[in-house]
Design a protein around this motif. Sequence first.
Motif, mmCIF file in Angstrom:
data_model
loop_
_atom_site.group_PDB
_atom_site.id
_atom_site.type_symbol
_atom_site.label_atom_id
_atom_site.label_comp_id
_atom_site.label_asym_id
_atom_site.label_seq_id
_atom_site.Cartn_x
_atom_site.Cartn_y
_atom_site.Cartn_z
ATOM 1 N N THR A 65 0.859 -1.186 0.000
ATOM 2 C CA THR A 65 0.000 0.000 0.000
ATOM 3 C C THR A 65 0.892 1.233 0.000
ATOM 4 O OG1 THR A 65 -1.914 -0.994 1.076
ATOM 5 C CG2 THR A 65 -1.609 1.365 1.400
ATOM 6 N N GLN A 66 0.604 2.166 -0.903
ATOM 7 C CA GLN A 66 1.415 3.373 -1.016
ATOM 8 C C GLN A 66 0.741 4.530 -0.286
ATOM 9 O OE1 GLN A 66 2.854 4.148 -5.120
ATOM 10 N NE2 GLN A 66 1.850 2.227 -5.643
ATOM 11 N N LEU A 67 1.552 5.290 0.433
ATOM 12 C CA LEU A 67 1.081 6.474 1.143
ATOM 13 C C LEU A 67 1.642 7.704 0.428
ATOM 14 C CD1 LEU A 67 -0.582 6.800 3.792
ATOM 15 C CD2 LEU A 67 1.570 7.279 4.942
ATOM 16 N N LEU A 68 0.752 8.541 -0.087
ATOM 17 C CA LEU A 68 1.169 9.697 -0.885
ATOM 18 C C LEU A 68 0.878 10.998 -0.150
ATOM 19 C CD1 LEU A 68 -0.251 8.637 -4.381
ATOM 20 C CD2 LEU A 68 1.931 7.992 -3.335
ATOM 21 N N ASP A 69 1.696 12.010 -0.425
ATOM 22 C CA ASP A 69 1.438 13.326 0.170
ATOM 23 C C ASP A 69 0.391 14.055 -0.661
ATOM 24 O OD1 ASP A 69 2.738 14.502 -2.069
ATOM 25 O OD2 ASP A 69 3.819 15.918 -0.806
ATOM 26 N N LYS A 70 0.123 15.316 -0.343
ATOM 27 C CA LYS A 70 -0.947 16.057 -1.006
ATOM 28 C C LYS A 70 -0.672 16.256 -2.492
ATOM 29 C CE LYS A 70 0.696 20.780 -0.077
ATOM 30 N NZ LYS A 70 0.684 21.233 -1.476
ATOM 31 N N ASP A 71 0.599 16.172 -2.895
ATOM 32 C CA ASP A 71 0.972 16.322 -4.302
ATOM 33 C C ASP A 71 1.312 14.990 -4.947
ATOM 34 O OD1 ASP A 71 0.735 19.176 -4.236
ATOM 35 O OD2 ASP A 71 2.639 19.254 -3.161
ATOM 36 N N GLU A 72 0.890 13.900 -4.297
ATOM 37 C CA GLU A 72 1.053 12.529 -4.791
ATOM 38 C C GLU A 72 2.513 12.088 -4.823
ATOM 39 O OE1 GLU A 72 -1.138 11.724 -8.334
ATOM 40 O OE2 GLU A 72 -3.049 12.304 -7.447
ATOM 41 N N LYS A 73 3.320 12.631 -3.932
ATOM 42 C CA LYS A 73 4.689 12.161 -3.768
ATOM 43 C C LYS A 73 4.691 11.073 -2.705
ATOM 44 C CE LYS A 73 9.443 13.706 -3.258
ATOM 45 N NZ LYS A 73 10.367 14.869 -3.213
ATOM 46 N N LEU A 74 5.464 10.018 -2.958
ATOM 47 C CA LEU A 74 5.467 8.861 -2.068
ATOM 48 C C LEU A 74 6.110 9.206 -0.723
ATOM 49 C CD1 LEU A 74 4.824 5.807 -1.871
ATOM 50 C CD2 LEU A 74 7.165 5.374 -2.639
ATOM 51 N N ILE A 75 5.344 9.002 0.351
ATOM 52 C CA ILE A 75 5.843 9.230 1.709
ATOM 53 C C ILE A 75 6.363 7.932 2.312
ATOM 54 C CG2 ILE A 75 5.261 9.999 4.037
ATOM 55 C CD1 ILE A 75 2.840 11.446 2.799
ATOM 56 N N GLY A 76 5.605 6.875 2.113
ATOM 57 C CA GLY A 76 5.964 5.596 2.709
ATOM 58 C C GLY A 76 5.041 4.502 2.218
ATOM 59 N N LYS A 77 5.252 3.299 2.742
ATOM 60 C CA LYS A 77 4.479 2.146 2.304
ATOM 61 C C LYS A 77 4.191 1.230 3.484
ATOM 62 C CE LYS A 77 7.639 1.351 -0.992
ATOM 63 N NZ LYS A 77 8.332 0.735 -2.136
ATOM 64 N N TYR A 78 3.100 0.460 3.337
ATOM 65 C CA TYR A 78 2.782 -0.595 4.292
ATOM 66 C C TYR A 78 2.844 -1.910 3.517
ATOM 67 C CZ TYR A 78 0.702 3.512 6.538
ATOM 68 O OH TYR A 78 0.494 4.755 7.056
ATOM 69 N N TYR A 79 3.613 -2.840 4.003
ATOM 70 C CA TYR A 79 3.816 -4.051 3.207
ATOM 71 C C TYR A 79 4.352 -5.201 4.042
ATOM 72 C CZ TYR A 79 8.631 -2.396 3.500
ATOM 73 O OH TYR A 79 9.842 -1.951 3.977
ATOM 74 N N ILE A 80 4.165 -6.390 3.518
ATOM 75 C CA ILE A 80 4.914 -7.556 3.967
ATOM 76 C C ILE A 80 6.082 -7.733 3.003
ATOM 77 C CG2 ILE A 80 4.844 -10.048 4.323
ATOM 78 C CD1 ILE A 80 1.875 -9.710 5.052
ATOM 79 N N TYR A 81 5.770 -7.656 1.705
ATOM 80 C CA TYR A 81 6.809 -7.627 0.669
ATOM 81 C C TYR A 81 6.735 -6.271 -0.018
ATOM 82 C CZ TYR A 81 6.834 -12.657 1.403
ATOM 83 O OH TYR A 81 6.905 -13.898 1.972
ATOM 84 N N ASP A 82 7.849 -5.567 -0.029
ATOM 85 C CA ASP A 82 7.888 -4.214 -0.579
ATOM 86 C C ASP A 82 7.852 -4.284 -2.108
ATOM 87 O OD1 ASP A 82 8.259 -1.608 -1.168
ATOM 88 O OD2 ASP A 82 10.242 -1.420 -0.281
ATOM 89 N N ARG A 83 6.637 -4.144 -2.670
ATOM 90 C CA ARG A 83 6.476 -4.307 -4.112
ATOM 91 C C ARG A 83 5.506 -3.270 -4.667
ATOM 92 N NH1 ARG A 83 4.709 -9.327 -4.102
ATOM 93 N NH2 ARG A 83 6.664 -10.345 -4.627
ATOM 94 N N GLN A 84 5.906 -2.621 -5.788
ATOM 95 C CA GLN A 84 5.040 -1.688 -6.510
ATOM 96 C C GLN A 84 5.102 -2.042 -7.997
ATOM 97 O OE1 GLN A 84 6.774 1.968 -4.098
ATOM 98 N NE2 GLN A 84 5.438 2.656 -5.724
ATOM 99 N N PRO A 85 4.047 -2.618 -8.555
ATOM 100 C CA PRO A 85 4.086 -3.036 -9.956
ATOM 101 C C PRO A 85 4.100 -1.856 -10.930
ATOM 102 C CG PRO A 85 2.365 -4.173 -8.739
ATOM 103 C CD PRO A 85 2.832 -3.048 -7.893
ATOM 104 N N TYR A 313 -1.719 -4.655 3.789
ATOM 105 C CA TYR A 313 -0.348 -5.010 3.470
ATOM 106 C C TYR A 313 -0.186 -5.725 2.131
ATOM 107 C CZ TYR A 313 0.054 -4.029 8.424
ATOM 108 O OH TYR A 313 -0.007 -3.419 9.651
ATOM 109 N N LYS A 314 -1.276 -6.148 1.507
ATOM 110 C CA LYS A 314 -1.154 -6.988 0.315
ATOM 111 C C LYS A 314 -1.902 -6.485 -0.914
ATOM 112 C CE LYS A 314 -0.724 -11.235 3.084
ATOM 113 N NZ LYS A 314 -1.299 -12.583 3.344
ATOM 114 N N ASP A 315 -2.854 -5.576 -0.732
ATOM 115 C CA ASP A 315 -3.772 -5.253 -1.827
ATOM 116 C C ASP A 315 -3.378 -4.045 -2.665
ATOM 117 O OD1 ASP A 315 -5.270 -7.421 -1.271
ATOM 118 O OD2 ASP A 315 -6.893 -6.370 -0.249
ATOM 119 N N GLY A 316 -2.195 -3.476 -2.409
ATOM 120 C CA GLY A 316 -1.705 -2.399 -3.271
ATOM 121 C C GLY A 316 -2.576 -1.158 -3.279
ATOM 122 N N LEU A 317 -3.144 -0.816 -2.146
ATOM 123 C CA LEU A 317 -3.990 0.377 -2.063
ATOM 124 C C LEU A 317 -3.148 1.643 -2.229
ATOM 125 C CD1 LEU A 317 -6.214 -0.650 0.976
ATOM 126 C CD2 LEU A 317 -6.737 -0.916 -1.449
#
Length: 756
Positions: A65-85, A313-317
Amino acid sequence: MKASQSRFTTSIKKILKNKWIKWLVILIAAILLFLFGLYISIYVGLFGKVPTIEDISSIKQEQATQLLDKDEKLIGKYYIYDRQPVTFEDLPKHLIDALVATEDSRFYEHNGIDNISLMRVFVKNLILQDKSAGGGSTITLQLAKNLYGRKNYAFFSMLITKFKESIVAQRIEEVYSKDEILTLYLNTVPFSDNTYGIESASIKFFNKSVQDISIIEAAALVGTLKANTYYNPRVHLERSKDRRNVVLNQMKNYGYLSEDSLEFYSNQDLKLEYRSFNHDLGLAPYFRAEVKKQLESILDTLKNSEGENYDLYKDGLIVHTTLDYKMQELAEAAMKEHMSKLQADFETSYGNNSPWETNSKLLERAISKLDQVKKYKDQGLSEKQIKDSLNIKRPTDVFSWKGDTIKNISTIDSLKHYLKFLNTGMLSVEPTTGAVRAYVGGIDYRYFKYDHISQSQRQVGSTFKPFVYTAAIDNDLNPCTYFSLNKVTYTNYDDWTPTNSGSEEEDIYINYNLENALSNSVNTISVKVLETVGIPKVLEQVEKLGISKKLPNEPSLALGVAEISLKDLTGAYASYLNKSKAVTPYYITKIEDKSGNIIATFEPEIFKEQAYSDYTRQVLLEMMKSTVNNGTASRLRSTYGLKNDIAGKTGTTQNNKDGWFVGLTPNLVTITWVGNDNHSIGFKSTGMGQGSNSALPIFAKFYQKLNKDSDYKSITGAQFEKPSEQVLSDLDCEPTKRDGFIKRLFKKKEKKKKFN
């Protein structure tokens, strides 16, 4: 011709009559039969299900799951496996070239299994003992392993695994095109530092999306695939650079790179811009932890298309937040600059008499609260056994503002070490919506998990006084009403006598108007204002500002003995910038599924009713401007040189336990708190512990940084609304007024009375 065939047949019969050759043939036939039988048994599923064409056609990979700031910049992620397709179109050609040249040069020619490569490996590796021949594994075979993993079997485990993967690889080739296989592979392959997929690796090591990485960066990442720990560029930069050059040579060997380009790129340094997405590290860890708590509750109420709950942690939100990435960086930098210096001054002020070293009762209380002590007691250990266990020294990671170290210390040593640290909380929100722009919950999330914004409630000191004055003005007390500095003892409250900080001797014949009293944070007058307006009306006023908890119904309320969270205090103060309406600080604006479909949206929680009149708001804002221009927060002008439109309020609690500062600018409200997590430990002196020294500098340094960044002109250059003529007229009086001769003659230095 017949004669020749007859002689050949006769020769074969003679050879087979040799018992050793006969047994060898039988052995080979048996091995082949065994391998064939094993392959068939695997194929039909005797060793576990082999993914079918249908399974492979509907591959579902766990995604962070990706956490974005107000301008859609990546702040952090929640994951078991760190993956962004990513899609194939996102993959630069030089990345594909590097991968194919290094991992599978015949990728476009085989159907998942490269028989020529396998034969080469057999001859070179097994017969000629050439270990450089490689393993003969194709990208498709590796993808099969990445997708479905491997199991251990009691016998012939590797053989069974290889057969399984070969079946899966051929089915993958039936379902997907070569471009799709490359995309799947690069989205699933493990890179260094527990990172899965090329996009996550690109962002982690180079702070850029995969579509933007250079040839040497692509070659470096492909190089790590051979051994992602051994060639980890964060840990072994030179080793990774050497491996990168091997990849570049492979690209040249297979025609993807010219000789001149090889020479040029091989001589380039490998420069990392590493970003950790470890939950304890990286930008805004306290914010990410708080958002995670909210998401877990929110997702319990949402269902996906299959009627199931989403998995964080798994659904790529994709979670869109209110945070401003760059502003958060500036806030954290300002906090670290000030807190590191303040900590040094704090320790120096105590010298050899620090409470964390010499106060045995304080240490005993702290020890009794340790989880480890509770476990030891549950195990039936005696007091002596517990003490002995707590004094065993072990190598321990230790936080320090000078840099983290590993020390050989005991649990008791560690407790003393961490008892001395001051902590902090800082929150900046947009006053018209409550959107959180910066969130600093403590000095370092790795060692101090407690969040001083959402979890902590501390006495708010003089930051409560504006609420008292707000209630008074809104109930028709004239801003030019004068109150004496004279101390009063309230007999119906245990002879309580509020005093003012600073000099012991005060001119009791001097009277302050409300603006001067608030800007200089005069305690005696604040209590008198509270008495004038009445405690019930102040409590009612505070409730209108969104602070719903029960507060003390006593005159010390005027001095801020109430414990309120920094978050609630910020929402209340936003009202002075938001047409007298409080807000609820909020973090999440919307949530999307991995396909970009919106599954939830969130609107600002703004109070519908005004908490007080426009007139009152303008009066209070003018008073708090005076606090900055002439009062307790004047250091913002004199020491830090800030010229912005700023209103504010400092706060210090009893025995210098808490320092506060509220900073109001037209488009941003910021509150900072500083103190020790152990309520028994305060600052050594008021000079050091008062809010203007302990908490205000964080705000000041923060705004110095904002002023240097042109992106924040809408905040730093904003101006307050012009107050009405009525407000200006009502505030147009001398700040102080001295009693006349007759009044001075009969005025007592201190008087006793009941608090009404």
